[in-house]
Design a protein around this motif. Structure first.
Motif, PDB file in Angstrom:
ATOM      1  N   LEU A 225       0.837  -1.206   0.000  1.00  0.00           N
ATOM      2  CA  LEU A 225       0.000   0.000   0.000  1.00  0.00           C
ATOM      3  C   LEU A 225       0.870   1.253   0.000  1.00  0.00           C
ATOM      4  N   ALA A 226       1.942   1.242   0.769  1.00  0.00           N
ATOM      5  CA  ALA A 226       2.854   2.391   0.793  1.00  0.00           C
ATOM      6  C   ALA A 226       3.431   2.656  -0.591  1.00  0.00           C
ATOM      7  N   ALA A 227       3.637   1.591  -1.372  1.00  0.00           N
ATOM      8  CA  ALA A 227       4.216   1.743  -2.711  1.00  0.00           C
ATOM      9  C   ALA A 227       3.257   2.387  -3.702  1.00  0.00           C
ATOM     10  N   LEU A 228       1.992   2.566  -3.291  1.00  0.00           N
ATOM     11  CA  LEU A 228       0.994   3.170  -4.174  1.00  0.00           C
ATOM     12  C   LEU A 228       0.897   4.684  -4.024  1.00  0.00           C
ATOM     13  N   ILE A 229       1.523   5.247  -3.002  1.00  0.00           N
ATOM     14  CA  ILE A 229       1.369   6.671  -2.725  1.00  0.00           C
ATOM     15  C   ILE A 229       2.735   7.330  -2.552  1.00  0.00           C
ATOM     16  N   CYS A 230       2.725   8.654  -2.602  1.00  0.00           N
ATOM     17  CA  CYS A 230       3.971   9.422  -2.482  1.00  0.00           C
ATOM     18  C   CYS A 230       3.832  10.476  -1.389  1.00  0.00           C
ATOM     19  N   PRO A 231       4.835  10.627  -0.547  1.00  0.00           N
ATOM     20  CA  PRO A 231       4.789  11.680   0.467  1.00  0.00           C
ATOM     21  C   PRO A 231       5.171  13.033  -0.124  1.00  0.00           C
ATOM     22  N   ASP A 232       4.591  14.081   0.424  1.00  0.00           N
ATOM     23  CA  ASP A 232       4.982  15.447   0.062  1.00  0.00           C
ATOM     24  C   ASP A 232       5.686  16.043   1.277  1.00  0.00           C
ATOM     25  N   PHE A 233       7.001  15.998   1.255  1.00  0.00           N
ATOM     26  CA  PHE A 233       7.776  16.419   2.412  1.00  0.00           C
ATOM     27  C   PHE A 233       7.757  17.930   2.636  1.00  0.00           C
ATOM     28  N   GLU A 234       7.141  18.686   1.737  1.00  0.00           N
ATOM     29  CA  GLU A 234       7.068  20.140   1.899  1.00  0.00           C
ATOM     30  C   GLU A 234       5.891  20.568   2.760  1.00  0.00           C
ATOM     31  N   THR A 235       4.998  19.641   3.100  1.00  0.00           N
ATOM     32  CA  THR A 235       3.822  20.007   3.883  1.00  0.00           C
ATOM     33  C   THR A 235       4.136  20.010   5.374  1.00  0.00           C
ATOM     34  N   PHE A 236       3.238  20.621   6.130  1.00  0.00           N
ATOM     35  CA  PHE A 236       3.364  20.716   7.583  1.00  0.00           C
ATOM     36  C   PHE A 236       3.543  19.346   8.228  1.00  0.00           C
ATOM     37  N   TRP A 237       2.870  18.351   7.694  1.00  0.00           N
ATOM     38  CA  TRP A 237       2.860  17.039   8.326  1.00  0.00           C
ATOM     39  C   TRP A 237       4.247  16.422   8.421  1.00  0.00           C
ATOM     40  N   TRP A 238       5.136  16.797   7.522  1.00  0.00           N
ATOM     41  CA  TRP A 238       6.485  16.235   7.506  1.00  0.00           C
ATOM     42  C   TRP A 238       7.518  17.268   7.956  1.00  0.00           C
ATOM     43  N   SER A 239       7.107  18.243   8.745  1.00  0.00           N
ATOM     44  CA  SER A 239       7.973  19.381   9.040  1.00  0.00           C
ATOM     45  C   SER A 239       9.156  19.036   9.941  1.00  0.00           C
ATOM     46  N   SER A 240       9.012  18.052  10.796  1.00  0.00           N
ATOM     47  CA  SER A 240      10.122  17.751  11.704  1.00  0.00           C
ATOM     48  C   SER A 240      11.178  16.908  10.990  1.00  0.00           C
ATOM     49  N   PRO A 241      12.448  17.112  11.319  1.00  0.00           N
ATOM     50  CA  PRO A 241      13.513  16.307  10.702  1.00  0.00           C
ATOM     51  C   PRO A 241      13.319  14.811  10.935  1.00  0.00           C
ATOM     52  N   GLU A 242      12.802  14.444  12.111  1.00  0.00           N
ATOM     53  CA  GLU A 242      12.590  13.029  12.424  1.00  0.00           C
ATOM     54  C   GLU A 242      11.530  12.420  11.513  1.00  0.00           C
ATOM     55  N   ALA A 243      10.463  13.188  11.260  1.00  0.00           N
ATOM     56  CA  ALA A 243       9.403  12.679  10.387  1.00  0.00           C
ATOM     57  C   ALA A 243       9.907  12.511   8.960  1.00  0.00           C
ATOM     58  N   ARG A 244      10.674  13.487   8.477  1.00  0.00           N
ATOM     59  CA  ARG A 244      11.198  13.381   7.113  1.00  0.00           C
ATOM     60  C   ARG A 244      12.166  12.199   6.977  1.00  0.00           C
ATOM     61  N   ALA A 245      12.977  11.988   7.987  1.00  0.00           N
ATOM     62  CA  ALA A 245      13.909  10.857   7.956  1.00  0.00           C
ATOM     63  C   ALA A 245      13.140   9.535   7.930  1.00  0.00           C
ATOM     64  N   LEU A 246      12.090   9.463   8.707  1.00  0.00           N
ATOM     65  CA  LEU A 246      11.271   8.253   8.741  1.00  0.00           C
ATOM     66  C   LEU A 246      10.580   8.048   7.386  1.00  0.00           C
ATOM     67  N   GLY A 247      10.079   9.148   6.810  1.00  0.00           N
ATOM     68  CA  GLY A 247       9.422   9.059   5.523  1.00  0.00           C
ATOM     69  C   GLY A 247      10.360   8.603   4.426  1.00  0.00           C
ATOM     70  N   ARG A 248      11.577   9.092   4.429  1.00  0.00           N
ATOM     71  CA  ARG A 248      12.547   8.686   3.409  1.00  0.00           C
ATOM     72  C   ARG A 248      12.950   7.222   3.587  1.00  0.00           C
ATOM     73  N   GLU A 249      12.982   6.779   4.840  1.00  0.00           N
ATOM     74  CA  GLU A 249      13.297   5.377   5.095  1.00  0.00           C
ATOM     75  C   GLU A 249      12.219   4.467   4.520  1.00  0.00           C
ATOM     76  N   VAL A 250      10.965   4.881   4.673  1.00  0.00           N
ATOM     77  CA  VAL A 250       9.843   4.056   4.197  1.00  0.00           C
ATOM     78  C   VAL A 250       9.661   4.166   2.697  1.00  0.00           C
ATOM     79  N   TYR A 251       9.753   5.390   2.166  1.00  0.00           N
ATOM     80  CA  TYR A 251       9.407   5.616   0.763  1.00  0.00           C
ATOM     81  C   TYR A 251      10.623   5.632  -0.169  1.00  0.00           C
ATOM     82  N   GLY A 252      11.806   5.718   0.399  1.00  0.00           N
ATOM     83  CA  GLY A 252      13.013   5.544  -0.417  1.00  0.00           C
ATOM     84  C   GLY A 252      13.501   6.763  -1.158  1.00  0.00           C
ATOM     85  N   PHE A 253      12.942   7.938  -0.871  1.00  0.00           N
ATOM     86  CA  PHE A 253      13.446   9.151  -1.534  1.00  0.00           C
ATOM     87  C   PHE A 253      13.165  10.359  -0.643  1.00  0.00           C
TER      88      PHE A 253
END
Length: 253
Positions: A225-253
């Motif tokens: 399911l994760a492979a079907l969607i893309c994160p937008d790291f520019e939004t508020f939801w991914w604002s913390s460095p920890e969240a962005r690092a976690l997102g890149r780990e899961v989504y690969g970019f």
């Protein structure tokens, strides 16, 4: 089997549904992969301010200064390990928020005590065609006035109830004749708004839940399911460095 059962989801919340609508990629990380980045100091500010306000509402004789001190102590406890660069700014705002919110809300009288000594009142509702319940926790209830109120802390005063908050509030008063209010408190101003159309907000929540269930039904595999969607790291939801690092780990970019 419905999509919620496929992934072991036994209930929903307005917060979860709002997150799926706003940031489905983060929803998958948190709710399906069970990975969560630490919350920022802004969230701790809200929790701590609510703690101080709650003390002052349930004990009208408690001096405001003691409520403020308790709120600051709660913030320090919650944020002790926080690396958020805004920690000092968020902490500084708490005493004024507590003072203004208490000045506004003490006019309502002492709130109704939650059952079993809980800090908040638990509610559970059902939405048509949704297989699992929606659960929420009310901040403050005044049975004598028929009012449910949620406290939100900010730096810039909202001019109206936000869409996510409206959906959240609709859960709190669904199926009742109570009035839903939101108290927005900043270090300088406070405002209280009444939620006007509960059924319309519940209909939106139901529409989000239907779409979420259909998405979950696509696969039992959270990573698929994760492979079907893309994160937008520019939004508020991914604002913390920890969240962005976690997102890149899961989504690969």
């Amino acid at each position: 089997m419905n999509g919620f059962a496929l992934h072991g989801l036994e209930h929903l919340s307005a917060t979860s549904l709002n997150l799926y609508a706003a940031a489905p990629a983060l929803w998958v990380v948190e709710k399906l992969l069970r990975r969560r980045a630490p919350v920022g100091a802004a969230a701790h500010r809200g929790t701590a301010a609510e703690h101080g306000v709650s003390l002052g509402l349930f004990d009208p004789a408690l001096p405001v200064a003691e409520c403020q001190a308790a709120a600051l102590a709660e913030f320090d406890r919650l944020s002790a390990l926080s690396a958020d660069p805004n920690r000092a700014k968020e902490r500084e705002a708490i005493p004024a928020i507590v003072e203004l919110a208490l000045a506004e809300l003490r006019q309502y009288g002492v709130p109704t005590s939650p059952p079993e000594g809980r800090h908040q009142h638990r509610v559970e509702i059902r939405l048509d065609d949704i297989a699992v319940p929606v659960i929420g926790y009310q901040d403050f209830v005044w049975d004598a006035h028929g009012i449910v109120l949620d406290l939100k802390t900010q730096f810039r005063l909202a001019s109206d109830i936000s869409a996510p908050h409206a959906r959240q509030g609709a859960v709190y008063v669904a199926g009742t004749n109570r009035e839903m209010r939101f108290c927005y408190a900043t270090p300088k101003k406070v405002a209280v708004y009444v939620l006007p159309d509960v059924p319309a907000q519940l209909a939106i929540l139901r529409a989000i839940a239907i779409r979420l269930e259909r998405f979950l039904r696509l696969s039992r595999d959270a990573h698929e399911l994760a492979a079907l969607i893309c994160p937008d790291f520019e939004t508020f939801w991914w604002s913390s460095p920890e969240a962005r690092a976690l997102g890149r780990e899961v989504y690969g970019f």
